[in-house]
Motif scaffolding. Structure first.
Motif, mmCIF file in Angstrom:
data_model
loop_
_atom_site.group_PDB
_atom_site.id
_atom_site.type_symbol
_atom_site.label_atom_id
_atom_site.label_comp_id
_atom_site.label_asym_id
_atom_site.label_seq_id
_atom_site.Cartn_x
_atom_site.Cartn_y
_atom_site.Cartn_z
ATOM 1 N N ALA A 299 35.750 -5.882 24.356
ATOM 2 C CA ALA A 299 34.289 -5.883 24.236
ATOM 3 C C ALA A 299 33.689 -4.681 24.942
ATOM 4 O O ALA A 299 32.786 -4.019 24.414
ATOM 5 C CB ALA A 299 33.719 -7.181 24.802
ATOM 6 N N LYS A 300 34.198 -4.364 26.136
ATOM 7 C CA LYS A 300 33.658 -3.228 26.888
ATOM 8 C C LYS A 300 34.002 -1.904 26.222
ATOM 9 O O LYS A 300 33.205 -0.960 26.259
ATOM 10 C CB LYS A 300 34.189 -3.254 28.324
ATOM 11 C CG LYS A 300 33.673 -4.426 29.153
ATOM 12 C CD LYS A 300 32.155 -4.435 29.200
ATOM 13 C CE LYS A 300 31.627 -5.610 29.996
ATOM 14 N NZ LYS A 300 30.147 -5.669 29.988
ATOM 15 N N VAL A 301 35.181 -1.814 25.630
ATOM 16 C CA VAL A 301 35.558 -0.576 24.933
ATOM 17 C C VAL A 301 34.634 -0.336 23.748
ATOM 18 O O VAL A 301 34.152 0.779 23.517
ATOM 19 C CB VAL A 301 37.035 -0.634 24.487
ATOM 20 C CG1 VAL A 301 37.356 0.526 23.547
ATOM 21 C CG2 VAL A 301 37.950 -0.590 25.700
ATOM 22 N N ILE A 302 34.351 -1.379 22.982
ATOM 23 C CA ILE A 302 33.469 -1.231 21.823
ATOM 24 C C ILE A 302 32.041 -0.941 22.281
ATOM 25 O O ILE A 302 31.336 -0.122 21.677
ATOM 26 C CB ILE A 302 33.541 -2.493 20.945
ATOM 27 C CG1 ILE A 302 34.924 -2.561 20.277
ATOM 28 C CG2 ILE A 302 32.441 -2.487 19.883
ATOM 29 C CD1 ILE A 302 35.116 -3.749 19.379
ATOM 30 N N THR B 239 31.129 -1.912 12.215
ATOM 31 C CA THR B 239 32.206 -1.242 11.484
ATOM 32 C C THR B 239 33.427 -1.055 12.368
ATOM 33 O O THR B 239 34.561 -1.139 11.887
ATOM 34 C CB THR B 239 31.721 0.106 10.935
ATOM 35 O OG1 THR B 239 30.525 -0.083 10.167
ATOM 36 C CG2 THR B 239 32.765 0.749 10.047
ATOM 37 N N LEU B 240 33.230 -0.797 13.653
ATOM 38 C CA LEU B 240 34.368 -0.708 14.572
ATOM 39 C C LEU B 240 35.123 -2.031 14.626
ATOM 40 O O LEU B 240 36.355 -2.054 14.681
ATOM 41 C CB LEU B 240 33.883 -0.339 15.974
ATOM 42 C CG LEU B 240 33.506 1.119 16.237
ATOM 43 C CD1 LEU B 240 32.955 1.275 17.647
ATOM 44 C CD2 LEU B 240 34.691 2.052 16.039
ATOM 45 N N ILE B 241 34.394 -3.119 14.597
ATOM 46 C CA ILE B 241 35.016 -4.438 14.726
ATOM 47 C C ILE B 241 35.691 -4.865 13.433
ATOM 48 O O ILE B 241 36.866 -5.280 13.432
ATOM 49 C CB ILE B 241 33.967 -5.491 15.144
ATOM 50 C CG1 ILE B 241 33.455 -5.188 16.559
ATOM 51 C CG2 ILE B 241 34.560 -6.896 15.084
ATOM 52 C CD1 ILE B 241 32.318 -6.086 16.992
ATOM 53 N N PHE C 40 45.572 2.541 27.051
ATOM 54 C CA PHE C 40 46.313 3.703 26.542
ATOM 55 C C PHE C 40 46.308 3.707 25.021
ATOM 56 O O PHE C 40 46.086 4.754 24.386
ATOM 57 C CB PHE C 40 47.749 3.670 27.078
ATOM 58 C CG PHE C 40 48.607 4.794 26.572
ATOM 59 C CD1 PHE C 40 48.535 6.062 27.132
ATOM 60 C CD2 PHE C 40 49.488 4.590 25.518
ATOM 61 C CE1 PHE C 40 49.322 7.104 26.655
ATOM 62 C CE2 PHE C 40 50.275 5.616 25.036
ATOM 63 C CZ PHE C 40 50.194 6.883 25.612
ATOM 64 N N ASP C 41 46.549 2.547 24.410
ATOM 65 C CA ASP C 41 46.595 2.472 22.948
ATOM 66 C C ASP C 41 45.216 2.663 22.331
ATOM 67 O O ASP C 41 45.081 3.232 21.244
ATOM 68 C CB ASP C 41 47.183 1.137 22.511
ATOM 69 C CG ASP C 41 48.680 1.059 22.756
ATOM 70 O OD1 ASP C 41 49.274 2.122 23.011
ATOM 71 O OD2 ASP C 41 49.247 -0.047 22.702
ATOM 72 N N VAL C 42 44.176 2.175 23.010
ATOM 73 C CA VAL C 42 42.822 2.361 22.508
ATOM 74 C C VAL C 42 42.418 3.828 22.582
ATOM 75 O O VAL C 42 41.615 4.310 21.782
ATOM 76 C CB VAL C 42 41.837 1.470 23.301
ATOM 77 C CG1 VAL C 42 40.398 1.812 22.960
ATOM 78 C CG2 VAL C 42 42.088 0.002 22.986
ATOM 79 N N GLY C 43 42.984 4.548 23.554
ATOM 80 C CA GLY C 43 42.631 5.950 23.720
ATOM 81 C C GLY C 43 41.434 6.162 24.616
ATOM 82 O O GLY C 43 40.852 7.243 24.646
ATOM 83 N N THR C 44 41.045 5.126 25.369
ATOM 84 C CA THR C 44 39.898 5.202 26.264
ATOM 85 C C THR C 44 40.401 5.196 27.696
ATOM 86 O O THR C 44 41.296 4.409 28.032
ATOM 87 C CB THR C 44 38.963 3.998 26.032
ATOM 88 O OG1 THR C 44 38.535 4.019 24.677
ATOM 89 C CG2 THR C 44 37.757 4.072 26.938
ATOM 90 N N PHE D 25 36.410 2.330 33.332
ATOM 91 C CA PHE D 25 36.061 0.924 33.500
ATOM 92 C C PHE D 25 36.500 0.395 34.865
ATOM 93 O O PHE D 25 36.670 -0.798 35.051
ATOM 94 C CB PHE D 25 36.704 0.084 32.389
ATOM 95 C CG PHE D 25 36.224 0.447 31.019
ATOM 96 C CD1 PHE D 25 35.140 -0.187 30.456
ATOM 97 C CD2 PHE D 25 36.851 1.459 30.295
ATOM 98 C CE1 PHE D 25 34.693 0.153 29.193
ATOM 99 C CE2 PHE D 25 36.411 1.801 29.031
ATOM 100 C CZ PHE D 25 35.327 1.155 28.488
ATOM 101 N N GLY D 26 36.696 1.311 35.815
ATOM 102 C CA GLY D 26 37.013 0.893 37.174
ATOM 103 C C GLY D 26 38.472 1.004 37.540
ATOM 104 O O GLY D 26 38.864 0.573 38.623
#
Length: 502
Positions: free
Chosen positions: A82-85, A141-143, A347-351, A356-357
């Motif tokens: 949720a935070k990544v999106i 659209t991301l979801i 890592f997989d998300v690329g963020t 995020f702390g």
């Protein structure tokens, strides 16, 4: 250009009067009725087991609705995704400017007509409430991987109705805009009247057996929605897989399930560590014979259990119970597993996890990662939005023959200061003032209405007079107190001031 003897003041007032006439409607939008029976909600259930997700990902396009449902559920259940999106959604500022496209048999600037055309286009875009709807388009659209919207327009403004992905498929792309078809067999009578008139007519044609026109129907059930319908997707393979698409986050679902399992292990460990066993021994004689009936033992056991506090378990047996301490008997590395699983997910998300702390050894890593994510947005999101809104403003009737286009400013909320400074620096080399104003958050309609109002109605320059300071007065100028610029670059309270005679 204005002709000699033309009433210049009247020409300036005319577009301003037209704009003020529409100003009352700027904050109003077309009404979308509520869906109390949830007839337009997605109907697919998301997976809850890692094995099911792995099965979906083996054939992702065949299981696109299931993948979308799983991501949708994961956003509600797991804070990391949720935070990544939320991060991606809030990354761009959605500031934009409009510009004329010369060369389509129009090579000169017609001052009067193009000024009025600019106002008309700016007002038309204001009706779309871009800074409200564009983030919604992006997040959905991301979801879900692909989203389908229908434009609802009336005299008050514009809104959008969203359809479930189970009902629709992308049917093609026109000038960079995805168009879709909808399965009318999904419609139900109890909410049919809430649908747009075009779709109600299509349903009637289907009911009457007239869904046979190949230019309007596919497979006698999918209706080709008009240009009022638009689809958004970041999956360029959608056209190769029958109009189906998957989310860019589909590949991280397994990692999300791993994080969830790791957190469950922590709960199990905590439960074991806090469990206490109470042994209620049934009496026996010297020969080992039980001195209590089974019925009595059951009553005895129930009486004890009903009075035990939470976390204490009663065991009633005639045998001796060994003391088996359960502290640390669970997975002692459960918390480390959660940490490592979460790091793998980021890592997989690329963020960047530090955003995020998480731990980091360099702020430049975070900054570079934000720039990388911003470039992804510029490359994938902005062309989709620009193509769609350009197709919409192409339908706006203007007096001139010039084509107009919208362009989103390439800037982010995280690097806003640097991005605005870049636009400001470009002004020194002949850069666009409209782009600079857009980078500062001015919409095209605000540039005309607010700035014109400040300069022509309020006379803001006469009201906001620059106060004399050491940076704005010269050695020959004297302030109201009769004291001018200091003699030194590092003045103190006793430093002499240069007067006007010097």
């Amino acid at each position: 250009m204005y002709k000699v003897g033309e009433d210049v003041r009247g020409q300036r007032k005319k577009p301003r009067r037209n704009f003020r006439a529409n100003q009352a409607k700027r904050e109003e939008f077309a009404n979308i009725v509520a869906d109390p029976k949830a007839g337009l909600k997605p109907t697919t259930t998301g997976a809850t087991e890692k094995s099911n997700v792995a099965t979906y990902l083996q054939r992702p396009y065949d299981n696109a609705p299931q993948i979308a449902a799983t991501i949708r559920d994961s956003v509600n259940k797991y804070g990391v995704l949720a935070k990544v999106i939320d991060y991606y959604q809030s990354l761009p500022t959605y500031n934009f400017a409009i510009k004329p496209i010369l060369g389509n048999k129009v090579y000169d600037i017609d001052t009067v007509n193009m000024r009025n055309d600019y106002i008309d286009i700016a007002y038309a875009l204001e009706q779309y409430n871009i800074k409200y709807y564009a983030p919604i388009f992006f997040r959905d659209t991301l979801i879900e991987g692909v989203t389908f919207y229908y434009k609802i327009e009336d005299s008050d403004g514009i809104s959008f109705m969203k359809f479930p992905i189970e009902w629709c498929k992308i049917r093609g792309i026109e000038n960079g805009v995805y168009r879709f078809m909808i399965d009318v067999t999904k419609f139900k009578q109890d909410f049919l009247t809430t649908l747009p008139e075009e779709l109600q007519t299509a349903y009637e044609q289907y009911q009457n057996g007239n869904a046979t026109d190949e230019n309007s129907w596919y497979n006698n059930r999918y209706y080709f929605v008009s240009e009022k319908g638009v689809a958004f997707t970041f999956d360029s393979s959608a056209l190769d897989y029958g109009g189906l698409a998957v989310s860019p986050f589909a590949g991280v679902l397994l990692d999300i399930m791993s994080v969830a399992q790791a957190k469950n292990n922590v709960d199990i460990k905590d439960g074991i560590d806090t469990t206490r066993i109470l042994h209620s021994k049934i009496p026996v004689d010297n020969d080992g014979r039980i001195l209590m009936t089974a019925k009595e033992a059951k009553v005895y056991d129930s009486a004890i259990r009903s009075r035990l506090p939470k976390g204490v378990v009663n065991v009633t047996t005639p045998t001796k119970l060994e003391n088996v301490p359960l502290t640390n008997s669970g997975n002692t590395n459960a918390l480390d597993t959660v940490k490592k699983s979460t790091e793998q997910l980021f890592f997989d998300v690329g963020t960047p996890a530090p955003l995020f702390g998480g731990d980091t050894t360099s702020a430049n890593i975070v900054k570079t990662s934000i720039q990388k994510d911003a470039n992804w947005v510029y490359t994938n999101l902005f062309p989709l939005l620009e193509n769609y809104y350009n197709s919409e403003i192409a339908q706006v009737k203007t007096k001139g023959k010039v084509k107009w286009a919208i362009k989103f400013v390439r800037q982010t909320t995280f690097t806003l200061k640097d991005d605005v400074a870049l636009q400001k620096d470009q002004l020194s080399y002949g850069g666009s003032r409209l782009n600079y104003l857009a980078a500062n958050g001015f919409s095209p309609s605000e540039i005309v209405s607010q700035l014109s109002f400040e300069q022509q109605a309020l006379g803001i320059d006469d009201l906001m007079i620059v106060k004399p300071t050491s940076n704005t007065i010269s050695a020959n100028e004297v302030s109201e107190q009769g004291r001018g610029r200091p003699e030194t670059d590092n003045p103190t309270d006793d430093t002499d001031r240069l007067d006007g005679e010097k």
